[in-house]
Design a protein around this motif. Structure first.
Motif, PDB file in Angstrom:
ATOM      1  N   LYS A   1      48.237  52.357  39.440  1.00 27.73           N
ATOM      2  CA  LYS A   1      48.770  50.862  40.290  1.00 27.73           C
ATOM      3  C   LYS A   1      48.649  51.447  41.782  1.00 27.73           C
ATOM      4  O   LYS A   1      49.753  51.082  42.597  1.00 27.73           O
ATOM      5  CB  LYS A   1      50.150  51.248  40.053  1.00 27.73           C
TER       6      LYS A   1
ATOM      7  N   HIS B   1      45.208  47.828  45.810  1.00 28.22           N
ATOM      8  CA  HIS B   1      45.968  46.362  46.072  1.00 28.22           C
ATOM      9  C   HIS B   1      44.576  44.808  45.525  1.00 28.22           C
ATOM     10  O   HIS B   1      45.692  43.952  45.023  1.00 28.22           O
ATOM     11  CB  HIS B   1      46.362  45.879  47.432  1.00 28.22           C
ATOM     12  N   CYS B   2      44.440  45.098  45.852  1.00 28.58           N
ATOM     13  CA  CYS B   2      42.889  44.420  45.313  1.00 28.58           C
ATOM     14  C   CYS B   2      41.835  45.106  44.392  1.00 28.58           C
ATOM     15  O   CYS B   2      41.431  46.405  45.257  1.00 28.58           O
ATOM     16  CB  CYS B   2      43.043  42.986  45.675  1.00 28.58           C
TER      17      CYS B   2
ATOM     18  N   ARG C   1      47.205  47.790  41.165  1.00 27.69           N
ATOM     19  CA  ARG C   1      48.662  47.046  41.160  1.00 27.69           C
ATOM     20  C   ARG C   1      49.104  45.776  40.262  1.00 27.69           C
ATOM     21  O   ARG C   1      48.142  45.700  39.954  1.00 27.69           O
ATOM     22  CB  ARG C   1      49.330  47.324  42.741  1.00 27.69           C
ATOM     23  N   ASP C   2      50.160  46.114  39.869  1.00 26.14           N
ATOM     24  CA  ASP C   2      50.803  45.132  38.968  1.00 26.14           C
ATOM     25  C   ASP C   2      50.824  43.879  39.410  1.00 26.14           C
ATOM     26  O   ASP C   2      50.489  42.453  38.708  1.00 26.14           O
ATOM     27  CB  ASP C   2      52.378  45.139  38.195  1.00 26.14           C
ATOM     28  N   ASP C   3      50.570  43.408  40.505  1.00 21.08           N
ATOM     29  CA  ASP C   3      50.209  42.394  41.544  1.00 21.08           C
ATOM     30  C   ASP C   3      49.244  42.156  41.748  1.00 21.08           C
ATOM     31  O   ASP C   3      48.698  41.828  42.576  1.00 21.08           O
ATOM     32  CB  ASP C   3      51.581  42.251  42.807  1.00 21.08           C
TER      33      ASP C   3
ATOM     34  N   THR D   1      45.133  41.865  42.431  1.00 22.93           N
ATOM     35  CA  THR D   1      44.014  40.824  41.535  1.00 22.93           C
ATOM     36  C   THR D   1      42.735  41.174  42.067  1.00 22.93           C
ATOM     37  O   THR D   1      42.562  42.479  42.380  1.00 22.93           O
ATOM     38  CB  THR D   1      43.875  39.951  42.866  1.00 22.93           C
TER      39      THR D   1
ATOM     40  N   SER E   1      43.572  38.192  37.516  1.00 20.24           N
ATOM     41  CA  SER E   1      45.488  38.809  38.181  1.00 20.24           C
ATOM     42  C   SER E   1      45.626  39.348  36.708  1.00 20.24           C
ATOM     43  O   SER E   1      44.764  40.014  36.068  1.00 20.24           O
ATOM     44  CB  SER E   1      46.323  38.154  38.348  1.00 20.24           C
TER      45      SER E   1
ATOM     46  N   SER F   1      48.992  40.836  36.392  1.00 22.28           N
ATOM     47  CA  SER F   1      49.637  40.022  34.916  1.00 22.28           C
ATOM     48  C   SER F   1      50.549  38.455  36.236  1.00 22.28           C
ATOM     49  O   SER F   1      49.441  37.944  36.550  1.00 22.28           O
ATOM     50  CB  SER F   1      51.821  40.795  35.962  1.00 22.28           C
TER      51      SER F   1
ATOM     52  N   SER G   1      52.823  37.495  38.162  1.00 23.98           N
ATOM     53  CA  SER G   1      52.858  37.778  39.339  1.00 23.98           C
ATOM     54  C   SER G   1      52.195  38.590  40.448  1.00 23.98           C
ATOM     55  O   SER G   1      52.077  39.577  40.324  1.00 23.98           O
ATOM     56  CB  SER G   1      54.652  38.803  39.136  1.00 23.98           C
ATOM     57  N   TYR G   2      51.685  37.637  41.108  1.00 17.97           N
ATOM     58  CA  TYR G   2      50.891  38.038  41.829  1.00 17.97           C
ATOM     59  C   TYR G   2      50.385  37.860  43.294  1.00 17.97           C
ATOM     60  O   TYR G   2      50.937  36.698  43.823  1.00 17.97           O
ATOM     61  CB  TYR G   2      49.187  38.099  40.987  1.00 17.97           C
ATOM     62  N   ARG G   3      49.660  38.643  43.958  1.00 17.73           N
ATOM     63  CA  ARG G   3      49.540  37.983  45.621  1.00 17.73           C
ATOM     64  C   ARG G   3      47.996  37.374  45.767  1.00 17.73           C
ATOM     65  O   ARG G   3      46.876  38.251  45.301  1.00 17.73           O
ATOM     66  CB  ARG G   3      49.476  39.836  46.318  1.00 17.73           C
TER      67      ARG G   3
END
Length: 304
Positions: free
Chosen positions: A45, A48-49, A93-95, A97, A160, A162, A164-166
């Protein structure tokens, strides 16, 4: 195989050991090694992407042992690519992409469907497919083929990890077309800001805000939401790398996927264009490249 840091600082990573989030948060770097092995020592994690383009199936020989793309069958290729992204799923990370660019291939006149086969395999392994983006190449190479249309597109798949993602849609909005010279709406710009200026039974029938001249509520001030067809010309680079990402193709992925200061990961970084874009836009970059020559080339470009 050792994973050698060749940009900014030596993180002293070795296969079988684990790097801490603190190690990966200190700066940007490029590691020379095969993607799966290097990702196996990356902290969970931490990215970020991910923005990347693996070698395509059966297209080019990049001259290094362990490279992806030289498998004997398409099924073997799909498994090899998906196995790399098994590790990438843990590192994201979980959020986060994943933005995955892939091109297709014809074998004896039959289209393989490689991009979609990889995409469906990633879904089987836990990724969530959010969008398929068409990269239209307005300057695509001409073709002498006479049995089918000339290919002038590739795919970018947005995944993604999850629910919930950015996705920063405001950072990549496009100009509105409705009130521009390209408008297909009857009357075009003559409607802007005028009460009762749209047909009641037409495209915007029932949209009360428009009929009350509240165009600001119907059309975002920063532009319309990004569409799924991106027309971006092919790029040239004076180096020995066969193919490089166009910066304008990568930028929306970076802006939408990673915050300022966030870490953008490219497990197949090639000549380092993803890193170039990430650093220009105030993000950090972790690149992985199996070919030492290309890795050194990426270092030179990113350090400009």
């Amino acid at each position: 195989m050792s994973a050698k840091a060749i940009l900014f600082e030596d993180l002293n990573l070795k296969v079988g050991s684990k790097a801490s989030n603190e190690d990966w948060s200190r700066s940007s770097f490029i590691l020379c090694g095969d993607a799966q092995s290097v990702l196996s020592v990356a902290p969970e994690k931490s990215a970020h992407c991910i923005v990347t383009s693996p070698p395509y199936f059966g297209q080019r020989d990049y001259g290094v042992e362990g490279q992806i793309g030289r498998e004997e069958t398409l099924d073997q290729y799909v498994d090899a690519v998906a196995t790399v992204f098994d590790e990438a799923l843990r590192v994201l990370r979980d959020d986060g992409t994943l933005w995955l660019n892939l091109g297709d291939k014809f074998e004896r006149g039959v289209l393989c469907g490689a991009p979609w086969k990889v995409a469906f395999e990633l879904v089987k392994r836990g990724w969530i497919l959010r969008a398929d983006i068409i990269w239209h190449k307005p300057n695509a190479m001409p073709s002498s083929v006479k049995t089918r249309p000339t290919v002038d597109h590739e795919y970018i798949f947005m995944f993604s990890k999850s629910d919930s993602y950015r996705y920063d849609c405001d950072s990549i909005r496009e100009p509105h077309v409705t009130f521009s010279e390209h408008s297909k709406m009857r009357g075009g710009r003559a409607h802007l800001g005028k009460r009762d200026s749209t047909p009641e039974a037409g495209k915007y029938g029932g949209a009360q805000n428009l009929h009350k001249a509240r165009w600001d509520q119907a059309f975002h001030k920063l532009g319309r939401n990004k569409r799924t067809v991106w027309s971006v010309p092919l790029s040239k680079f004076r180096g020995s790398h066969f193919a490089v990402f166009p910066e304008n193709l990568i930028e929306p992925c970076v802006l939408a996927g990673a915050p300022v200061g966030g870490l953008v990961l490219d497990p197949f970084c090639g000549a380092g264009t993803t890193g170039l874009v990430a650093l220009k836009r105030g993000r950090r970059f972790a690149g992985i490249e199996i070919n030492p020559e290309y890795a050194e080339m990426a270092v030179a470009r990113v350090n400009l």
